[in-house]
Design an enzyme around this catalytic site. Structure first.
Site, PDB file in Angstrom:
ATOM      1  N   HIS A  46       5.654  -8.754  14.727  1.00  0.00           N
ATOM      2  CA  HIS A  46       5.887  -9.392  16.027  1.00  0.00           C
ATOM      3  C   HIS A  46       4.568  -9.595  16.775  1.00  0.00           C
ATOM      4  O   HIS A  46       4.272 -10.704  17.250  1.00  0.00           O
ATOM      5  CB  HIS A  46       6.828  -8.501  16.845  1.00  0.00           C
ATOM      6  CG  HIS A  46       7.190  -9.034  18.186  1.00  0.00           C
ATOM      7  ND1 HIS A  46       8.450  -9.500  18.484  1.00  0.00           N
ATOM      8  CD2 HIS A  46       6.469  -9.164  19.339  1.00  0.00           C
ATOM      9  CE1 HIS A  46       8.487  -9.904  19.750  1.00  0.00           C
ATOM     10  NE2 HIS A  46       7.294  -9.709  20.287  1.00  0.00           N
ATOM     11  N   GLU A  47       3.763  -8.543  16.850  1.00  0.00           N
ATOM     12  CA  GLU A  47       2.498  -8.644  17.583  1.00  0.00           C
ATOM     13  C   GLU A  47       1.500  -9.555  16.874  1.00  0.00           C
ATOM     14  O   GLU A  47       0.694 -10.233  17.522  1.00  0.00           O
ATOM     15  CB  GLU A  47       1.895  -7.257  17.807  1.00  0.00           C
ATOM     16  CG  GLU A  47       2.773  -6.293  18.597  1.00  0.00           C
ATOM     17  CD  GLU A  47       3.177  -6.825  19.962  1.00  0.00           C
ATOM     18  OE1 GLU A  47       2.481  -7.710  20.492  1.00  0.00           O
ATOM     19  OE2 GLU A  47       4.201  -6.350  20.501  1.00  0.00           O
ATOM     20  N   HIS A  51       2.044 -13.101  17.818  1.00  0.00           N
ATOM     21  CA  HIS A  51       1.354 -13.399  19.079  1.00  0.00           C
ATOM     22  C   HIS A  51      -0.136 -13.643  18.844  1.00  0.00           C
ATOM     23  O   HIS A  51      -0.724 -14.562  19.420  1.00  0.00           O
ATOM     24  CB  HIS A  51       1.525 -12.242  20.064  1.00  0.00           C
ATOM     25  CG  HIS A  51       2.922 -12.029  20.525  1.00  0.00           C
ATOM     26  ND1 HIS A  51       3.812 -13.064  20.728  1.00  0.00           N
ATOM     27  CD2 HIS A  51       3.600 -10.886  20.834  1.00  0.00           C
ATOM     28  CE1 HIS A  51       4.966 -12.575  21.148  1.00  0.00           C
ATOM     29  NE2 HIS A  51       4.868 -11.261  21.217  1.00  0.00           N
TER      30      HIS A  51
END
EC number: 3.4.24.-
Length: 242
Positions: free
Chosen positions: A144-145, A148
């Site tokens: 998820h990170e 980003h």
């Protein structure tokens, strides 16, 4: 092997296959704003604390998978993800094609009791090691990170633009495995039809609501970019399976 060693090994492997990266300029952002914080953003996703190594209650819930939070457990699962997860490795490969080094990643305590991880351009990815969790959740948080981080590399996100943040949150929810049907069912977020979209929108709105700059416009920002960003799976052709 430490987390940094895992990253170095991946970088060496990717650089051997992509020598052109040596000539690419790596840009360093001079601000330290949290782009996105991966949080538990609904009561149905809360994971209760435990004093045991594992919990055994709640046969049909996440409780039985939860482990006591330790820095060692965090590091071991992050390292395992770097070494074995093809989705994360592909994201790193695509970042390097764009001339961006993957962010530094560390396991450390987080102040927020509902945070799983966060990403800032200067500090990189932080995975919270003081939150009761389970290995798949750590894996999903890492990916998820890194979504980003990829979006920051490719699209030069403005961390003060709520629509930019809404888009990367939608993409991260779709691409990381956060909305995997089995996980949603264990969290009691039932729904056979359209569960992926409902989950991605719910998580994106929840993440923006935790951002002081966007909390008052969270739902509006997500709805405004929804049609475009919910169909944006780049660098994948579709939502990857885990």
């Amino acid at each position: 092997m430490t987390i940094s060693d895992s990253i170095k090994n991946i970088l060496l492997l990717k650089n051997n296959n992509n020598k052109n990266n040596d000539n690419n300029k790596i840009e360093n952002d001079n601000y330290d704003v949290i782009i996105c914080s991966h949080k538990i953003n609904s009561k149905n996703e809360e994971i209760p604390p435990t004093d045991d190594d594992t919990t055994t209650n709640g046969g049909g819930s996440l409780n039985k998978y939860v482990r006591k939070p330790t820095n060692q457990m965090c590091r071991e699962n992050v390292e395992k993800t770097f070494k074995e997860d093809p989705i994360l490795q592909f994201i790193i490969k695509e970042m390097m094609k764009l001339g961006c080094l993957p962010p530094v990643i560390t396991c450390e305590p987080c102040d927020s009791l509902d945070a799983l991880g966060s990403f800032t351009p200067k500090k990189g990815v932080i995975i919270c090691d003081n939150m009761p969790t389970f290995p798949l959740n750590i894996r999903n948080t890492v990916v998820h990170e890194f979504v980003h981080a990829y979006d920051m590399c490719k699209n030069k996100l403005n961390p003060f633009n709520c629509e930019h943040l809404a888009c990367t949150e939608i993409r991260a929810a779709n691409l990381s495995g956060d909305c995997k049907w089995q996980l949603e069912a264990l969290k009691k977020n039932f729904g056979v039809f359209n569960h992926q979209a409902e989950c991605a929108k719910r998580r994106a709105i929840g993440s923006l609501q935790s951002n002081p700059n966007c909390k008052d416009v969270a739902e509006m920002a997500v709805n405004k970019v929804w049609e475009k960003c919910n169909k944006d799976y780049y660098p994948f052709s579709n939502i990857p399976r885990i």
